[in-house]
Design an enzyme around this catalytic site. Structure first.
Site, PDB file in Angstrom:
ATOM      1  N   SER A 169       0.559  -1.120  -0.357  1.00 49.43           N
ATOM      2  CA  SER A 169      -0.032  -0.212   0.267  1.00 49.43           C
ATOM      3  C   SER A 169       0.671   1.436   0.277  1.00 49.43           C
ATOM      4  O   SER A 169       1.881   1.294  -0.724  1.00 49.43           O
ATOM      5  CB  SER A 169      -1.020  -0.133   1.001  1.00 49.43           C
ATOM      6  OG  SER A 169      -1.794   0.815   1.143  1.00 49.43           O
TER       7      SER A 169
ATOM      8  N   LYS B 160      -0.862  -4.297  -3.234  1.00 49.21           N
ATOM      9  CA  LYS B 160      -2.341  -3.610  -3.209  1.00 49.21           C
ATOM     10  C   LYS B 160      -2.194  -2.216  -3.402  1.00 49.21           C
ATOM     11  O   LYS B 160      -1.289  -1.508  -2.759  1.00 49.21           O
ATOM     12  CB  LYS B 160      -2.605  -3.708  -0.959  1.00 49.21           C
ATOM     13  CG  LYS B 160      -3.195  -3.292  -0.525  1.00 49.21           C
ATOM     14  CD  LYS B 160      -4.825  -3.477  -1.311  1.00 49.21           C
ATOM     15  CE  LYS B 160      -5.565  -2.922  -0.473  1.00 49.21           C
ATOM     16  NZ  LYS B 160      -5.981  -1.179  -0.763  1.00 49.21           N
TER      17      LYS B 160
END
Length: 449
Positions: A363, A388
């Site tokens: 992320s 992600k």
């Protein structure tokens, strides 16, 4: 001389797999939103439109409210209406990032099938919404019960028990309101209320600042105090309130000066465990101290860093980039999500950087790693990252429940899709610094646009 450096960089214990998303906020329905503020977090918050809210009958003479707070009572919604509301949000905003080939035509057929039968209870409506979202095949798109939505809105990233949102005023300028507040938390006990407008923190006006920036200002050592100037409601009085911090967030930054085998070049090693509201501030302190200690190179360790606040990752990436460099691209069906996020400052350091990554680098960590790598500021060492790179928006439904919808994704400056792919490192083991310098010199900068 080529070779490998013997620098002891033991990774910390492995954490759990990356969560499906990290908490955030949003200030307007996505279709009418400004993404810049919303990107403070991994999720965006949206609320029912103004027409569905009961506004004050006599607003301030010189100020029309742009949006009511969560304290108002929405109009009664039917079970069919609630399901259709959730269906419409997906129809307008959902981005299919998998291989399910979602289309509005098939989604229209699902609507007709669902609404062809009477929905007798609210519980049944919620179950239908859950199944409807599950059929999308997206693990991050999901339903939130009223209790779950309420808890998410009360998420505290300030240390004083409040969560902020950005709301446009009548001139289109953003102001900050208290989105959620923890009952009996520090701010609530001191007199701050949900819907209050934040005017200043410690006598510093917050006009023009983002929710992320102001949340960082509110943070501080546990037990210390912060003075918050608030305006109660639309026409209420302005009050300065002293709030004692009870900070939950801890510094995610650990650093030290390493000496190579020969005792020659000093290297500044920085371990960043997560991206919280303290991350950027504490990283700046670490980088400056390591520079003062004589560091000629830097190692930024993002192994096992699952992400956190996306805006913290973006702001940290900017510390290493030149003005005008692209940090990340966002892609989505909504025009507001078609955006290039660009560095607007000069780099804090010019020294070569090594970023350590592994399969639990996810992320916001991947945003930082790709930004530094693609802009020729760093080499990546370790294993392929997790992959992600999605943006979720949290929409409140008219009965206080909510839906989390995948609305966009992140694309690297080299136009590579992070989600499901991850980022491939340049080296599996830490190379010699001469090799690192040569690798960076041969790096190709991304094409803009």
């Amino acid at each position: 001389m080529s070779g490998y450096l013997c620098l002891k960089l033991s990774p910390p214990p492995s954490p759990s797999p990356p969560p499906p998303s990290t908490l955030s906020k949003h200030h307007l329905p996505l279709r009418n939103s400004l993404l810049g503020a919303a990107l403070s977090f991994g999720l965006l918050f949206s609320f029912p439109s103004v027409s569905a809210l009961q506004l004050p009958s006599q607003p301030c003479p010189h100020r029309q409210p742009a949006q009511e707070t969560l304290q108002t009572s929405p109009e009664v919604v039917t079970n069919q209406g609630l399901v259709e509301e959730a269906w419409q949000i997906v129809n307008d905003t959902f981005l299919d990032t998998g291989r399910h080939r979602w289309s509005q035509d098939t989604w229209q057929l699902k609507r007709e099938a669902i609404l062809s039968n009477s929905i007798q209870t609210r519980s049944k409506a919620h179950q239908i919404i859950k199944r409807m979202l599950s059929s999308l095949g997206d693990p991050y798109t999901r339903f939130l019960s009223p209790d779950e939505f309420s808890k998410m809105a009360r998420y505290d990233m300030t240390g004083v028990g409040i969560n902020l949102k950005e709301v446009p005023d009548e001139n289109g300028n953003l102001r900050l309101e208290v989105l959620g507040i923890i009952l009996d938390g520090p701010a609530h006990s001191a007199g701050v209320r949900q819907g209050d407008e934040i005017l200043a923190v410690n006598n510093m006006e917050v006009k023009g600042k983002s929710a992320f920036e102001v949340s960082s200002l509110l943070q501080g050592p546990s037990g210390t105090s912060v003075t918050i100037q608030v305006k109660h409601g639309y026409c209420g009085p302005v009050e300065s309130i002293e709030v004692q911090r009870q900070l939950v967030a801890r510094t995610p930054v650990f650093y030290r000066l390493e000496q190579l085998d020969s005792g020659g070049t000093p290297v500044g090693y920085i371990r960043l465990k997560e991206f919280n509201a303290l991350a950027r501030k504490d990283l700046v302190i670490a980088m400056k101290r390591l520079q003062d200690m004589g560091a000629s190179y830097f190692i930024l360790d993002l192994r096992d860093n699952l992400g956190g606040l996306v805006q913290a990752g973006i702001e940290i990436a900017k510390l290493f980039l030149n003005e005008g460099d692209t940090v990340i691209y966002t892609v989505g069906r909504d025009p507001q999500l078609q955006k290039a996020i660009v560095s607007d400052t000069s780099p804090l350091i010019q020294a070569p950087v090594v970023v350590l990554v592994n399969d639990k680098t996810a992320s916001a960590s991947e945003i930082v790693a790709s930004a530094l790598h693609d802009n020729c500021r760093a080499v990546l060492v370790g294993k392929r990252t997790y992959g992600k790179g999605l943006i979720q928006s949290v929409f409140e439904l008219d009965d206080g429940s909510g839906v989390v919808i995948t609305v966009g994704k992140y694309v690297t400056p080299h136009h590579k899709d992070i989600n499901g792919n991850g980022i491939e490192p340049d080296f599996q083991k830490l190379p010699a610094w001469d090799d690192i310098s040569q690798y960076i010199k041969k790096c190709s900068m991304p094409q803009q646009g």
